[in-house]
Design a protein around this motif. Structure first.
Motif, short mmCIF file in Angstrom:
data_model
loop_
_atom_site.label_atom_id
_atom_site.label_comp_id
_atom_site.label_asym_id
_atom_site.label_seq_id
_atom_site.Cartn_x
_atom_site.Cartn_y
_atom_site.Cartn_z
N TYR A 149 1.73 2.86 8.74
CA TYR A 149 0.49 2.12 8.48
C TYR A 149 -0.46 2.21 9.66
O TYR A 149 -1.67 2.40 9.50
N LEU A 150 0.07 2.07 10.88
CA LEU A 150 -0.78 2.12 12.07
C LEU A 150 -1.30 3.52 12.35
O LEU A 150 -2.43 3.68 12.85
N MET A 151 -0.53 4.53 12.00
CA MET A 151 -0.93 5.91 12.28
C MET A 151 -1.71 6.56 11.14
O MET A 151 -2.44 7.53 11.36
N ARG A 152 -1.59 6.02 9.93
CA ARG A 152 -2.26 6.60 8.77
C ARG A 152 -3.07 5.52 8.04
O ARG A 152 -2.65 5.01 7.00
N PRO A 153 -4.24 5.17 8.57
CA PRO A 153 -5.06 4.14 7.91
C PRO A 153 -5.38 4.46 6.46
O PRO A 153 -5.53 3.55 5.64
N ASP A 154 -5.49 5.74 6.12
CA ASP A 154 -5.83 6.12 4.74
C ASP A 154 -4.79 5.62 3.74
O ASP A 154 -5.13 5.24 2.62
N LEU A 155 -3.52 5.60 4.13
CA LEU A 155 -2.47 5.15 3.22
C LEU A 155 -2.56 3.65 2.95
O LEU A 155 -2.14 3.18 1.90
N GLY A 156 -3.09 2.92 3.91
CA GLY A 156 -3.25 1.48 3.73
C GLY A 156 -4.39 1.10 2.79
O GLY A 156 -4.53 -0.08 2.45
N ARG A 157 -5.19 2.09 2.38
CA ARG A 157 -6.34 1.81 1.50
C ARG A 157 -6.02 2.03 0.02
O ARG A 157 -6.90 1.83 -0.83
N ARG A 158 -4.79 2.46 -0.28
CA ARG A 158 -4.42 2.71 -1.67
C ARG A 158 -3.13 1.98 -1.99
O ARG A 158 -2.21 1.91 -1.18
N LEU A 159 -3.04 1.43 -3.20
CA LEU A 159 -1.84 0.74 -3.62
C LEU A 159 -0.75 1.72 -4.03
O LEU A 159 -1.02 2.75 -4.65
N SER A 196 0.86 -1.19 0.00
CA SER A 196 0.00 0.00 0.00
C SER A 196 0.89 1.23 0.00
O SER A 196 2.13 1.13 -0.07
N GLN A 197 0.31 2.39 0.10
CA GLN A 197 1.08 3.62 0.10
C GLN A 197 1.76 3.90 1.44
O GLN A 197 2.56 4.83 1.54
N VAL A 216 -8.76 -2.61 4.49
CA VAL A 216 -9.87 -3.18 3.73
C VAL A 216 -10.18 -2.36 2.47
O VAL A 216 -10.51 -2.91 1.42
N GLY A 217 -10.04 -1.05 2.56
CA GLY A 217 -10.36 -0.19 1.42
C GLY A 217 -9.52 -0.44 0.19
O GLY A 217 -9.84 0.06 -0.90
N ILE A 218 -8.46 -1.25 0.30
CA ILE A 218 -7.63 -1.58 -0.87
C ILE A 218 -8.45 -2.32 -1.92
O ILE A 218 -8.09 -2.35 -3.10
N LEU A 219 -9.57 -2.89 -1.50
CA LEU A 219 -10.48 -3.55 -2.44
C LEU A 219 -10.85 -2.64 -3.60
O LEU A 219 -10.97 -3.10 -4.75
N ASN A 220 -11.07 -1.38 -3.32
CA ASN A 220 -11.52 -0.45 -4.36
C ASN A 220 -10.46 -0.27 -5.45
O ASN A 220 -10.76 -0.28 -6.65
N ASP A 221 -9.19 -0.13 -5.03
CA ASP A 221 -8.10 0.00 -6.00
C ASP A 221 -7.99 -1.25 -6.87
O ASP A 221 -7.78 -1.16 -8.09
N ILE A 222 -8.11 -2.40 -6.23
CA ILE A 222 -8.00 -3.67 -6.97
C ILE A 222 -9.14 -3.82 -7.97
O ILE A 222 -8.95 -4.22 -9.11
N GLY A 223 -10.35 -3.47 -7.53
CA GLY A 223 -11.50 -3.54 -8.42
C GLY A 223 -11.38 -2.63 -9.62
O GLY A 223 -11.71 -3.00 -10.75
N GLU A 224 -10.90 -1.41 -9.38
CA GLU A 224 -10.72 -0.45 -10.48
C GLU A 224 -9.70 -0.95 -11.50
O GLU A 224 -9.88 -0.79 -12.71
N ALA A 225 -8.63 -1.58 -11.01
CA ALA A 225 -7.53 -1.96 -11.89
C ALA A 225 -7.79 -3.28 -12.64
O ALA A 225 -7.44 -3.40 -13.81
#
Length: 268
Positions: A98-108, A90-91, A172-181
């Motif tokens: 990763y623990l402090m910035r959940p938003d970065l874990g949602r994007r590849l 993820s980013q 979990v939000g990484i699903l969206n990136d995977i679906g788009e790609a």
């Protein structure tokens, strides 16, 4: 005429239980749950053995959260080569971030995204992704059982099975990136759950039908508490395929798709 109050049947049975039966009764109750019930006490505190177990389980939970996943070390060369597993990130650039910035874990990360597009065939009927999440220990403990289960179940439905891969620092939000790609019908994300004091090796399976940017948990289905003392991987795999069948029929996922566990038990 007896005017004495009548005890419920359950109370009568408990009253009739002899003291000699209590240890066996306690043992039976405790065998049904990992919760710390009927463990006894010393004054107002737990007994020493219980305190030590708590400290051990707390340490295991901390280790599971902070552990770093290593594909070859943790999965073994045979498993990695058999399934041609590869790792993307993820980013988030570190476990601390990763623990402090959940938003970065949602994007590849962009390099990983391009690798995923290059290696994984698009438009699979079922795409399996493994994410470390908040318990790399859970992923290490269970991954070798999951891939054969879901692959065989996909074959039984005559579905195409997407190339599985691993995401480090995954939310979990990484699903969206995977679906788009990749545009698969159904994406299954197997991700380590936040560990508790009962177990540090519990997985969750999140499913989404054609996930896209902006989708939330309302568009996802979840099977949680997957480990040998709760929902076994074998049972969970059947439930996943059952949900995926329904998602493909309804062309949606999330709150409008209700799981029928009885249906899952009939899938072989």
């Amino acid at each position: 005429m007896d005017d004495s109050p009548q005890l419920p049947v359950e109370s009568k049975r408990f009253r009739e239980t002899s003291l000699s039966d209590l240890p066996k009764l306690v043992e039976t109750i405790r065998a049904r749950t990992p919760a710390r019930i009927l463990v006894g006490r010393s004054g107002a505190a737990y007994r020493t053995a219980t305190q030590l177990e708590l400290r051990q389980d707390h340490a295991a939970a901390l280790d599971a959260v902070h552990a770093e996943l290593d594909l070859l070390r943790d999965f073994g060369r045979e498993l990695v080569e058999r399934w041609r597993l590869f790792e993307v990130r993820s980013q988030a650039t570190s476990k601390t971030e990763y623990l402090m910035r959940p938003d970065l874990g949602r994007r590849l990360e962009e390099a990983g995204r391009q690798q995923m597009i290059r290696v994984c065939p698009p438009k699979a009927h079922l795409q399996v992704v493994i994410g470390d999440g908040l318990s790399a220990a859970a992923v290490v403990a269970q991954a070798s059982r999951w891939l054969p289960l879901l692959h065989e179940a996909s074959k039984s439905q005559a579905w195409t099975f997407g190339q599985p891969f691993v995401v480090r620092y995954c939310r979990v939000g990484i699903l969206n990136d995977i679906g788009e790609a990749l545009d698969p019908d159904v994406v299954v994300l197997l991700i380590g759950e936040r560990p508790g004091l009962a177990t540090a090796v519990s997985l969750s399976a999140y499913l989404a039908y054609r996930p896209r940017a902006g989708h939330t948990d309302a568009q996802r289905n979840l099977i949680s508490n997957i480990h040998d003392r709760a929902v076994s991987p074998e049972v969970a795999a059947k439930r996943i395929i059952s949900l995926a069948i329904k998602m493909r029929e309804l062309k949606t996922s999330g709150i409008t798709v209700k799981e029928v566990v009885a249906m899952a038990s009939r899938i072989t």
